[in-house]
Design a protein around this motif. Structure first.
Motif, PDB file in Angstrom:
ATOM      1  N   GLY A  14      20.100  -8.991 -24.319  1.00  0.00           N
ATOM      2  CA  GLY A  14      19.613 -10.109 -25.130  1.00  0.00           C
ATOM      3  C   GLY A  14      18.907 -11.177 -24.341  1.00  0.00           C
ATOM      4  O   GLY A  14      18.326 -12.104 -24.927  1.00  0.00           O
ATOM      5  N   GLU A  15      18.943 -11.109 -23.025  1.00  0.00           N
ATOM      6  CA  GLU A  15      18.244 -12.080 -22.179  1.00  0.00           C
ATOM      7  C   GLU A  15      16.978 -11.438 -21.607  1.00  0.00           C
ATOM      8  O   GLU A  15      17.033 -10.340 -21.055  1.00  0.00           O
ATOM      9  N   ILE A  16      15.873 -12.147 -21.760  1.00  0.00           N
ATOM     10  CA  ILE A  16      14.595 -11.652 -21.244  1.00  0.00           C
ATOM     11  C   ILE A  16      13.999 -12.716 -20.332  1.00  0.00           C
ATOM     12  O   ILE A  16      13.913 -13.892 -20.708  1.00  0.00           O
ATOM     13  N   SER A  17      13.612 -12.318 -19.138  1.00  0.00           N
ATOM     14  CA  SER A  17      12.961 -13.251 -18.215  1.00  0.00           C
ATOM     15  C   SER A  17      11.653 -12.652 -17.716  1.00  0.00           C
ATOM     16  O   SER A  17      11.553 -11.441 -17.503  1.00  0.00           O
ATOM     17  N   PHE A  18      10.659 -13.523 -17.567  1.00  0.00           N
ATOM     18  CA  PHE A  18       9.339 -13.101 -17.123  1.00  0.00           C
ATOM     19  C   PHE A  18       8.977 -13.812 -15.820  1.00  0.00           C
ATOM     20  O   PHE A  18       9.170 -15.023 -15.696  1.00  0.00           O
ATOM     21  N   ASP A  19       8.454 -13.061 -14.880  1.00  0.00           N
ATOM     22  CA  ASP A  19       7.778 -13.655 -13.722  1.00  0.00           C
ATOM     23  C   ASP A  19       6.301 -13.594 -14.056  1.00  0.00           C
ATOM     24  O   ASP A  19       5.676 -12.540 -13.995  1.00  0.00           O
ATOM     25  N   VAL A  20       5.728 -14.732 -14.455  1.00  0.00           N
ATOM     26  CA  VAL A  20       4.391 -14.734 -15.039  1.00  0.00           C
ATOM     27  C   VAL A  20       3.549 -15.868 -14.472  1.00  0.00           C
ATOM     28  O   VAL A  20       4.082 -16.925 -14.086  1.00  0.00           O
ATOM     29  N   ASN A  21       2.254 -15.628 -14.375  1.00  0.00           N
ATOM     30  CA  ASN A  21       1.293 -16.660 -14.001  1.00  0.00           C
ATOM     31  C   ASN A  21       0.120 -16.641 -14.971  1.00  0.00           C
ATOM     32  O   ASN A  21      -0.193 -15.616 -15.578  1.00  0.00           O
ATOM     33  N   PHE A  22      -0.534 -17.797 -15.079  1.00  0.00           N
ATOM     34  CA  PHE A  22      -1.634 -17.973 -16.009  1.00  0.00           C
ATOM     35  C   PHE A  22      -2.897 -18.406 -15.267  1.00  0.00           C
ATOM     36  O   PHE A  22      -2.831 -19.091 -14.240  1.00  0.00           O
ATOM     37  N   ASP A  23      -4.029 -18.010 -15.832  1.00  0.00           N
ATOM     38  CA  ASP A  23      -5.329 -18.509 -15.368  1.00  0.00           C
ATOM     39  C   ASP A  23      -5.564 -18.229 -13.885  1.00  0.00           C
ATOM     40  O   ASP A  23      -6.116 -19.068 -13.163  1.00  0.00           O
ATOM     41  N   ASN A  24      -5.125 -17.054 -13.423  1.00  0.00           N
ATOM     42  CA  ASN A  24      -5.325 -16.607 -12.045  1.00  0.00           C
ATOM     43  C   ASN A  24      -4.616 -17.477 -11.007  1.00  0.00           C
ATOM     44  O   ASN A  24      -4.945 -17.423  -9.817  1.00  0.00           O
ATOM     45  N   ASN A  25      -3.661 -18.275 -11.448  1.00  0.00           N
ATOM     46  CA  ASN A  25      -2.841 -19.034 -10.505  1.00  0.00           C
ATOM     47  C   ASN A  25      -1.748 -18.125  -9.946  1.00  0.00           C
ATOM     48  O   ASN A  25      -1.480 -17.050 -10.474  1.00  0.00           O
ATOM     49  N   GLN A  26      -1.117 -18.604  -8.874  1.00  0.00           N
ATOM     50  CA  GLN A  26      -0.096 -17.794  -8.225  1.00  0.00           C
ATOM     51  C   GLN A  26       1.163 -18.612  -7.978  1.00  0.00           C
ATOM     52  O   GLN A  26       1.098 -19.802  -7.665  1.00  0.00           O
ATOM     53  N   GLY A  27       2.310 -17.935  -8.113  1.00  0.00           N
ATOM     54  CA  GLY A  27       3.584 -18.542  -7.747  1.00  0.00           C
ATOM     55  C   GLY A  27       3.934 -19.771  -8.564  1.00  0.00           C
ATOM     56  O   GLY A  27       3.441 -20.000  -9.662  1.00  0.00           O
ATOM     57  N   GLU A  28       4.797 -20.597  -7.995  1.00  0.00           N
ATOM     58  CA  GLU A  28       5.307 -21.772  -8.689  1.00  0.00           C
ATOM     59  C   GLU A  28       4.319 -22.927  -8.723  1.00  0.00           C
ATOM     60  O   GLU A  28       4.569 -23.937  -9.389  1.00  0.00           O
TER      61      GLU A  28
END
Length: 471
Positions: A142-156
């Motif tokens: 029931g828990e879903i986590s994504f490692d995701v980036n937007f707009d060609n950015n990287q990391g945190e």
């Protein structure tokens, strides 16, 4: 379905205090696991109290059945927003202003399908569906986590991640999800495409790459060039720069000026000249920095749509003070720590170490308010985050640029017990060998850090009014 019906349904929604605290705890745990800890992790009492009292705000997952009955009249695409309790999405779906998507990718047994997107004022929403061999990941069912980036950015360092929220609901063969983000850039385009790269889901690695088209109609922009509202006693000032009215929401651009960098000016509420309360939600920091020995910050925030017949807005600001951490070595059985900017003090009466547990018995002194049942709950909750135990050899590893405690050499959570309400006495118990731990713990080698910020009530500042006659 009109906005009046939505509002009536939303006003009936109770906000359960326990679930709010649970949601806060879950968010803090996720942030710590991802090693991305905000400087504002500590919860101001006034902020939590406001959260519990806002009747017009839907906290994800706490949707009242009466709301579902009213909103079920929305078109099919709006049903997903009903499930997520997203009134803005429902409003836009009713105006046919949500972009339907049909993009899907399967990697390593996990399929991601992007289903919709909307962009209104300062708010971007993307919904999708994930299914497949999710049990092979490290999350609980029931828990879903994504490692995701937007707009060609990287990391945190990705600006889209600042303030991003994720909601997940089980549905058929998998889970629906919604990402809600504040548009992170100063200049807003009406039409844009946002590349998305999902690097892993529940720890299952793969590159799910999408390009999402997002558009909105042109907003009605009102600009202001007026002197800042000053509060000399507090060393603060506010200047409203712009009001932008989109299709289902509005956004405000304003500048705050404070003597201390970490202090924050926020709006408790905004009321239009018809008496309608407009809530203020999270947004984007457009610029910040020192000018003439004062700290200037320009923000863009989201609020309800301002009706065409509205001619003035009254703002109710508040100032939240950030108090520097104070610390003491645990080599004595009793000691007193004092806040640097207030009269608050914490008097530790006993330090007890048995096995893998450390217990502190203490009293709060100088509280500017009495501990009613409501505030006692809030204070007790905040005390669970107010202390950090740190191996003294690693104290220098914690600073503003690196605020999370060193792994295996610190503990930042404790369990609070109320000893005596009238005298504000509490007991905090720390697990020294849990998820957080201090190896080879010794009292004489451990520092306790105390952040009084969460006990300092925000100060209500003088309201002010701006005219919207320019439009």
């Amino acid at each position: 379905m009109g906005e009046k019906e939505i509002k009536q349904a939303m006003e009936q929604i109770p906000v359960p205090r326990d679930k709010v605290f649970e949601a806060i705890d879950r968010g803090l745990r996720r942030g710590h696991e991802q090693k991305k800890l905000s400087n504002n992790r500590k919860l101001l009492i006034s902020s939590v109290a406001a959260l519990l009292l806002i009747g017009g705000t839907v906290i994800s997952g706490f949707v009242h059945p009466s709301m579902n009955k009213v909103l079920a009249k929305a078109p099919f695409i709006g049903q997903l927003f009903v499930d997520f309790g997203d009134s803005l999405g429902i409003n836009l779906a009713n105006q046919n202003m949500v972009t339907e998507l049909n993009q899907a990718l399967t990697k390593n047994g996990v399929t991601v399908e992007m289903t919709s997107a909307y962009f209104d004022g300062n708010v971007v929403s993307i919904t999708g569906h994930v299914k497949g061999e999710l049990e092979k990941g490290h999350n609980e069912p029931g828990e879903i986590s994504f490692d995701v980036n937007f707009d060609n950015n990287q990391g945190e360092q990705d600006p889209w991640l600042d303030g991003k929220s994720t909601d997940v609901k089980p549905n058929k063969d998998g889970y629906d999800f919604q990402w809600i983000m504040a548009y992170p850039y100063k200049e807003i385009s009406e039409n844009l495409t946002v590349p998305i790269s999902i690097h892993s889901i529940n720890g299952i690695k793969g590159e799910w790459n999408f390009t999402i088209p997002i558009s909105q109609k042109k907003s009605n922009l009102i600009s202001f060039d007026e002197d800042a509202i000053t509060y000399q006693e507090e060393g603060a000032a506010i200047s409203v720069k712009e009001v932008s009215i989109a299709q289902a929401s509005s956004s405000l651009v304003y500048e705050t000026i404070t003597t201390y960098k970490e202090d924050a000016i926020d709006f408790v509420k905004v009321i239009d000249n018809k008496g309608r309360i407009l809530g203020i939600e999270g947004g984007t920091i457009l610029s910040e920095g020192y000018q003439d020995e004062k700290y200037h910050k320009t923000l863009r925030r989201t609020t309800k749509k301002i009706d065409k017949d509205i001619t003035a807005l009254t703002f109710y600001p508040q100032l939240s003070i950030a108090d520097p951490k104070v610390e003491h070595l645990l080599n004595t059985n009793s000691f007193t720590l004092k806040s640097e900017r207030t009269d608050l003090m914490l008097k530790v009466n006993q330090v007890k170490h048995v096995g893998d547990k450390l217990t502190l018995d203490y009293q709060l002194l100088g509280l500017p308010y009495s501990l009613s049942k409501h505030k006692l709950d809030l204070v007790s909750h905040n005390l669970g985050y107010m202390f950090t135990l740190v191996d003294k050899e690693y104290v220098d590893e914690i600073d503003k640029d690196n605020p999370f405690p060193p792994e295996n050499h610190s503990v930042s959570r404790n369990t609070v017990k109320i000893i005596d309400k009238k005298s504000a006495r509490f007991r905090s118990e720390f697990q020294l060998n849990g998820e957080e731990k201090i190896k080879q713990f010794k009292l004489e080698n451990t520092v306790v850090q105390v952040d009084f910020t969460s006990l300092i009530e925000a100060k209500q500042l003088r309201p002010f009014t701006i005219e919207l006659n320019q439009r």
